[in-house]
Design a protein around this motif. Structure first.
Motif, PDB file in Angstrom:
ATOM      1  N   HIS A  31       5.507  -7.477  -2.645  1.00 34.11           N
ATOM      2  CA  HIS A  31       6.223  -6.246  -2.990  1.00 34.11           C
ATOM      3  C   HIS A  31       5.370  -5.054  -2.585  1.00 34.11           C
ATOM      4  CE1 HIS A  31       7.748  -2.919  -5.446  1.00 34.11           C
ATOM      5  NE2 HIS A  31       8.909  -3.555  -5.440  1.00 34.11           N
ATOM      6  N   ASP A  32       6.002  -4.116  -1.893  1.00 36.69           N
ATOM      7  CA  ASP A  32       5.310  -2.891  -1.517  1.00 36.69           C
ATOM      8  C   ASP A  32       6.284  -1.727  -1.670  1.00 36.69           C
ATOM      9  OD1 ASP A  32       7.041  -3.128   0.618  1.00 36.69           O
ATOM     10  OD2 ASP A  32       5.513  -3.878   1.995  1.00 36.69           O
ATOM     11  N   ARG A 122      -3.193 -24.208  -3.548  1.00 32.05           N
ATOM     12  CA  ARG A 122      -3.547 -22.837  -3.173  1.00 32.05           C
ATOM     13  C   ARG A 122      -2.872 -21.873  -4.137  1.00 32.05           C
ATOM     14  NH1 ARG A 122      -2.688 -20.196   2.879  1.00 32.05           N
ATOM     15  NH2 ARG A 122      -3.781 -18.213   2.516  1.00 32.05           N
ATOM     16  N   LEU A 123      -3.646 -20.917  -4.622  1.00 31.61           N
ATOM     17  CA  LEU A 123      -3.117 -19.936  -5.571  1.00 31.61           C
ATOM     18  C   LEU A 123      -3.810 -18.598  -5.334  1.00 31.61           C
ATOM     19  CD1 LEU A 123      -1.302 -19.299  -7.982  1.00 31.61           C
ATOM     20  CD2 LEU A 123      -3.153 -20.047  -9.484  1.00 31.61           C
ATOM     21  N   GLU A 124      -3.028 -17.637  -4.847  1.00 28.37           N
ATOM     22  CA  GLU A 124      -3.555 -16.302  -4.575  1.00 28.37           C
ATOM     23  C   GLU A 124      -2.632 -15.255  -5.201  1.00 28.37           C
ATOM     24  OE1 GLU A 124      -3.963 -15.777  -0.387  1.00 28.37           O
ATOM     25  OE2 GLU A 124      -5.220 -17.563  -0.110  1.00 28.37           O
ATOM     26  N   VAL A 129      -2.991  -1.216  -7.362  1.00 23.54           N
ATOM     27  CA  VAL A 129      -2.253  -0.374  -8.303  1.00 23.54           C
ATOM     28  C   VAL A 129      -2.912   0.990  -8.416  1.00 23.54           C
ATOM     29  CG1 VAL A 129      -3.550  -1.263 -10.290  1.00 23.54           C
ATOM     30  CG2 VAL A 129      -1.304  -0.244 -10.646  1.00 23.54           C
ATOM     31  N   GLY A 130      -2.077   2.001  -8.482  1.00 27.99           N
ATOM     32  CA  GLY A 130      -2.564   3.371  -8.664  1.00 27.99           C
ATOM     33  C   GLY A 130      -1.503   4.200  -9.352  1.00 27.99           C
ATOM     34  N   ALA A 131      -1.899   4.996 -10.329  1.00 27.20           N
ATOM     35  CA  ALA A 131      -0.947   5.803 -11.096  1.00 27.20           C
ATOM     36  C   ALA A 131      -1.083   7.293 -10.826  1.00 27.20           C
ATOM     37  CB  ALA A 131      -1.124   5.524 -12.591  1.00 27.20           C
ATOM     38  N   GLY A 132      -1.979   7.670  -9.915  1.00 30.20           N
ATOM     39  CA  GLY A 132      -2.196   9.085  -9.659  1.00 30.20           C
ATOM     40  C   GLY A 132      -3.095   9.749 -10.671  1.00 30.20           C
ATOM     41  N   THR A 180       1.788  -5.852  -4.409  1.00 30.09           N
ATOM     42  CA  THR A 180       1.285  -7.142  -4.866  1.00 30.09           C
ATOM     43  C   THR A 180       1.722  -8.248  -3.910  1.00 30.09           C
ATOM     44  OG1 THR A 180       1.097  -8.615  -6.793  1.00 30.09           O
ATOM     45  CG2 THR A 180       3.283  -7.750  -6.291  1.00 30.09           C
ATOM     46  N   ARG A 181       0.927  -9.292  -3.860  1.00 29.57           N
ATOM     47  CA  ARG A 181       1.242 -10.468  -3.042  1.00 29.57           C
ATOM     48  C   ARG A 181       0.825 -11.705  -3.819  1.00 29.57           C
ATOM     49  NH1 ARG A 181      -1.518 -13.766   0.655  1.00 29.57           N
ATOM     50  NH2 ARG A 181      -0.156 -14.742   2.233  1.00 29.57           N
ATOM     51  N   PHE A 182       1.796 -12.609  -3.992  1.00 31.84           N
ATOM     52  CA  PHE A 182       1.561 -13.854  -4.721  1.00 31.84           C
ATOM     53  C   PHE A 182       1.864 -15.020  -3.795  1.00 31.84           C
ATOM     54  CE2 PHE A 182       3.117 -17.458  -7.180  1.00 31.84           C
ATOM     55  CZ  PHE A 182       2.105 -17.611  -8.109  1.00 31.84           C
ATOM     56  N   LEU A 183       0.928 -15.960  -3.719  1.00 26.00           N
ATOM     57  CA  LEU A 183       1.092 -17.134  -2.864  1.00 26.00           C
ATOM     58  C   LEU A 183       0.662 -18.381  -3.624  1.00 26.00           C
ATOM     59  CD1 LEU A 183       1.625 -18.490  -0.104  1.00 26.00           C
ATOM     60  CD2 LEU A 183      -0.754 -17.950   0.503  1.00 26.00           C
TER      61      LEU A 183
END
Length: 220
Positions: A31-32, A122-124, A129-132, A180-183
């Protein structure tokens, strides 16, 4: 009889062969700023059999809530709802809850036994994250670390974890960002999945039959 025996023998042979067939599944979610993407890749027989399922976000489509016009059966339906005393309704609700609870506990036991045979190779899970705002960014980062630690702990307790998870949270104090990226790559035997699926169907059928029998007894 001979035909039925041959079919039964063939099914037994196929089930035995399925015990040696390993399914490899690769699950990826990313997700981006442009949206998310969810992909599932399934492979078997050394990659000869392949299947991919992919879900991308639909742009410009709003889900419409389905609503109907005035219900002409409103008064009649209200009278149907009023049938039966409060103790009877409570008794039926408790009986249904007990049946559903028993069904859930049995399925949970069956699923847990299967999960122990599922290997995670495999688990990644990497997140930016940034909120300003520096304080909020630090707070969000800490919460994400806690969530990820809990998820990895649950996976390690219920599955056969064969790799060291790659978990990372990168705070960005300069921008408002959430990426985020989940693999995850798992493996299990087809025969085990078939056996578990059959057991779960049996439990659900028994629970459904039990509910129907109680309904018939109540209507007598």
């Amino acid at each position: 009889m001979a035909t039925l025996a041959a079919i039964g023998f063939l099914l037994v042979i196929l089930f035995i062969l399925s015990l040696f067939i390993r399914l490899n599944i690769r699950v990826e979610f990313s997700h981006d700023g442009n949206g998310g993407r969810f992909t599932v890749d399934l492979r078997a027989f050394m990659g000869i059999v392949r299947y991919r399922w992919e879900k991308a976000p639909a742009e410009g489509k709003d889900k419409e809530a389905k609503g109907g016009g005035p219900d002409a059966r409103g008064p009649e339906r209200d009278r149907e709802k009023e049938k039966g005393s409060a103790p009877e309704k409570m008794k039926k609700a408790m009986e249904n809850f007990q049946i559903k609870l028993e069904e859930f506990l049995r399925i949970k036991t069956i699923a847990q036994n299967f999960f122990k045979k599922v290997k995670i190779f495999r688990l990644e899970w990497v997140t930016v994250v940034g909120a300003g705002d520096a304080a909020l960014t630090g707070l969000f980062s800490g919460v994400l670390w806690g969530i990820k630690g809990t998820v990895v702990g649950v996976l390690g307790q219920n599955f056969s974890l064969r790799t060291r998870p790659l978990i990372h949270v990168s705070p960005d104090f300069q921008r408002e960002i959430a990426e985020t990226r989940f693999l995850c790559m798992i493996q299990f035997r087809l025969g085990h999945a078939i056996f578990v699926g059959t057991k779960i169907l049996q439990v659900r059928r028994k629970a459904t039959a039990k509910r129907e029998n109680r309904k018939r007894s109540a209507n007598l």
